[in-house]
Design an enzyme around this catalytic site. Structure first.
Site, PDB file in Angstrom:
ATOM      1  N   SER A  85       0.897  -1.431   0.143  1.00  0.00           N
ATOM      2  CA  SER A  85      -0.019  -0.052  -0.048  1.00  0.00           C
ATOM      3  C   SER A  85       0.880   1.314  -0.105  1.00  0.00           C
ATOM      4  O   SER A  85       0.326   2.294   0.250  1.00  0.00           O
ATOM      5  CB  SER A  85      -0.799  -0.115   1.143  1.00  0.00           C
ATOM      6  OG  SER A  85      -1.734  -1.094   1.273  1.00  0.00           O
TER       7      SER A  85
ATOM      8  N   THR B 255       6.854   1.169   2.019  1.00  0.00           N
ATOM      9  CA  THR B 255       8.401   1.689   1.393  1.00  0.00           C
ATOM     10  C   THR B 255       8.492   3.009   1.477  1.00  0.00           C
ATOM     11  O   THR B 255       9.528   3.827   1.921  1.00  0.00           O
ATOM     12  CB  THR B 255       8.767   1.013   0.137  1.00  0.00           C
ATOM     13  OG1 THR B 255       8.582  -0.432   0.346  1.00  0.00           O
ATOM     14  CG2 THR B 255      10.412   1.032   0.045  1.00  0.00           C
TER      15      THR B 255
ATOM     16  N   HIS C  60       2.437  -4.765   9.948  1.00  0.00           N
ATOM     17  CA  HIS C  60       1.275  -4.850   8.917  1.00  0.00           C
ATOM     18  C   HIS C  60       0.236  -5.576   9.809  1.00  0.00           C
ATOM     19  O   HIS C  60      -0.907  -5.803   9.072  1.00  0.00           O
ATOM     20  CB  HIS C  60       1.732  -6.079   7.736  1.00  0.00           C
ATOM     21  CG  HIS C  60       2.552  -5.392   6.722  1.00  0.00           C
ATOM     22  ND1 HIS C  60       2.297  -4.215   6.315  1.00  0.00           N
ATOM     23  CD2 HIS C  60       3.553  -5.928   6.053  1.00  0.00           C
ATOM     24  CE1 HIS C  60       3.104  -3.952   5.234  1.00  0.00           C
ATOM     25  NE2 HIS C  60       3.996  -5.062   5.078  1.00  0.00           N
TER      26      HIS C  60
ATOM     27  N   SER D 126      -0.328  -5.031  -7.294  1.00  0.00           N
ATOM     28  CA  SER D 126       1.104  -4.860  -6.839  1.00  0.00           C
ATOM     29  C   SER D 126       1.375  -6.018  -5.933  1.00  0.00           C
ATOM     30  O   SER D 126       2.816  -6.481  -6.228  1.00  0.00           O
ATOM     31  CB  SER D 126       1.094  -3.691  -5.675  1.00  0.00           C
ATOM     32  OG  SER D 126       2.406  -3.469  -5.473  1.00  0.00           O
TER      33      SER D 126
ATOM     34  N   GLY E 219       4.685   2.191  -9.234  1.00  0.00           N
ATOM     35  CA  GLY E 219       4.064   3.110  -8.221  1.00  0.00           C
ATOM     36  C   GLY E 219       2.999   4.200  -9.075  1.00  0.00           C
ATOM     37  O   GLY E 219       2.902   5.376  -8.712  1.00  0.00           O
TER      38      GLY E 219
HETATM   39  P1  A3P Z   1       3.331  -0.979  -7.688  1.00  0.00           P
HETATM   40  O1  A3P Z   1       3.731  -2.546  -7.502  1.00  0.00           O
HETATM   41  O2  A3P Z   1       2.033  -0.382  -8.102  1.00  0.00           O
HETATM   42  O3  A3P Z   1       4.330  -0.100  -8.574  1.00  0.00           O
HETATM   43  P2  A3P Z   1       4.729  -1.537  -0.169  1.00  0.00           P
HETATM   44  O4  A3P Z   1       6.007  -0.432  -0.029  1.00  0.00           O
HETATM   45  O5  A3P Z   1       3.808  -1.430   0.673  1.00  0.00           O
HETATM   46  O6  A3P Z   1       5.515  -2.845  -0.354  1.00  0.00           O
HETATM   47  O7  A3P Z   1       4.097  -0.986  -1.576  1.00  0.00           O
HETATM   48  C1  A3P Z   1       4.727  -1.148  -2.870  1.00  0.00           C
HETATM   49  C2  A3P Z   1       4.199  -0.261  -3.763  1.00  0.00           C
HETATM   50  O8  A3P Z   1       4.680   1.074  -3.614  1.00  0.00           O
HETATM   51  C3  A3P Z   1       4.851  -0.659  -5.158  1.00  0.00           C
HETATM   52  O9  A3P Z   1       3.680  -0.284  -6.281  1.00  0.00           O
HETATM   53  C4  A3P Z   1       5.777   0.329  -5.260  1.00  0.00           C
HETATM   54  O10 A3P Z   1       6.333   0.599  -6.707  1.00  0.00           O
HETATM   55  C5  A3P Z   1       5.386   1.712  -4.711  1.00  0.00           C
HETATM   56  N1  A3P Z   1       6.506   2.290  -4.095  1.00  0.00           N
HETATM   57  C6  A3P Z   1       7.696   1.991  -3.707  1.00  0.00           C
HETATM   58  N2  A3P Z   1       8.429   3.027  -3.400  1.00  0.00           N
HETATM   59  C7  A3P Z   1       7.793   4.303  -3.874  1.00  0.00           C
HETATM   60  C8  A3P Z   1       7.946   5.542  -3.973  1.00  0.00           C
HETATM   61  N3  A3P Z   1       9.082   6.154  -3.317  1.00  0.00           N
HETATM   62  N4  A3P Z   1       6.782   6.319  -4.155  1.00  0.00           N
HETATM   63  C9  A3P Z   1       6.035   5.859  -4.652  1.00  0.00           C
HETATM   64  N5  A3P Z   1       5.680   4.645  -4.569  1.00  0.00           N
HETATM   65  C10 A3P Z   1       6.464   3.712  -4.254  1.00  0.00           C
END
Ligand code: A3P
Length: 324
Positions: free
Chosen positions: A75, A78, A136, A166, A292
């Protein structure tokens, strides 16, 4: 509810028989992968995560200044971790020795349920003040572990369809396989049934939404899509909430934009530590950074899948002011 049992206070070892008995007495089901999940306090968790959660609820000694970053997996965790680190560390580092250059955001902000895989972890080596953790688990489970301590909780949530897609990409990346349609279909079924690790998604999101309404001073409810469309406003909101607002001088000198640039997907993805580094479990840092993009799920879900999930979401979120 039969899955909300008292945890005996005298448990010490992670493999304690009573803990195992407690887990085996919980409702269980299997996810898309055939993995057994157990329902604890309204959400599903796999055995080894649940052990960590039980240890964490019993053994965590919160400090009032602790900050916990919470989310349903995929969500925007990171990103929120990186932004929070950058906010709290601003003006302490030169551009060469910033913590985000030296470790992945998940290394800098550890998950409490993973720290507590051993029943008595040593937290004395966490020197930063405030201490920064992540989780989580659902709100009710976290709140029990925080034992009325006024820690700050920041929750990030995201459109369920993008979370699902994702999550699917992430599962493929972990398994080092090409994206397979059949796995998307089975993950979709698991999501719709709610039987997915840390799910049901709607229980998770609603638990923090209610928590933020009841205790807005200590629970902040952030939306990934708003972070994308209005990053300056959202970052300033986060800073205010954490008690470290930007000064006028900082705003004028571009400190907000500097943090947003440092934590942008493009920048984090291209840092050496995230291009080549690995988590202690072996997963590459790079799998946390994909596109993202808001609405990327449109490229993968069929109209029928979208319709089905729309109906579920409409029903589950009725009565809340949460809009997808
Ligand atoms: P997508 O798979 O849609 O690209 P989490 O961090 O909760 O595991 O979520 C991962 C999602 O956040 C992924 O989405 C990832 O690409 C996106 N993400 C990671 N770093 C990001 C950042 N700095 N800015 C925006 N989105 C980011």
């Amino acid at each position: 509810m039969d899955d909300e049992k008292e945890i005996p206070k005298n448990l010490q070892r992670e493999d304690d028989e009573e803990t195992m008995n407690l887990i085996s007495s919980l409702p269980s089901d299997v996810d898309f992968d055939g993995k057994e999940l157990f329902k604890y306090q309204g959400c599903w968790y796999e055995n080894k995560i649940l052990l960590g959660i039980l240890n964490f609820q019993r053994g965590f000694e919160p400090q009032d200044t602790d900050i916990v970053i919470a989310s349903f997996p995929k969500s925007g965790t990171t990103w929120l971790k990186a932004l929070t680190v950058a906010l709290l560390e601003r003006s302490k580092h030169s551009s060469d020795d910033h913590p985000l250059l030296l470790d992945n955001p998940h290394g800098l902000v550890p998950y409490l349920e993973l720290i507590f895989k051993t029943s008595k972890p040593d937290l004395t080596n966490i020197s930063s003040s405030p201490r920064l953790f992540s989780t989580h688990v659902a709100f009710q489970t976290l709140r029990e572990a925080l034992k009325n301590s006024p820690c700050k909780i920041v929750y990030v949530w995201r459109n369920v369809k993008d979370v699902l897609v994702s999550f699917w990409h992430f599962q493929c990346a972990i398994r080092k396989i090409e994206e397979e349609g059949s796995m998307l279909e089975s993950i979709f079924e698991s999501f719709c049934r709610g039987v997915i690790s840390h799910g049901p998604f709607w229980e998770h999101v609603l638990s923090y939404w209610k928590g933020s309404l009841e205790d807005p001073k200590n629970v902040l409810f952030l939306k990934y899509e708003e972070l994308k469309t209005d990053p300056n406003v959202q970052l300033k909101k986060l800073a205010e909430f954490l008690g470290c607002p930007f000064t006028v001088e900082e705003e004028e000198s571009g400190s907000v934009e500097e943090i947003l640039d440092l934590c942008s997907l493009r920048n984090l993805k291209n840092l050496e530590i995230n291009k080549t580094g690995k988590m202690p479990g072996g997963a590459s840092h790079k799998i946390f950074f994909r596109k993202g993009e808001v609405g990327d799920s449109k490229n993968y879900l069929t109209p029928q899948m979208e319709e089905r999930i729309d109906m579920i979401i409409q029903e589950k979120f009725r009565g809340s002011d949460i809009k997808f």
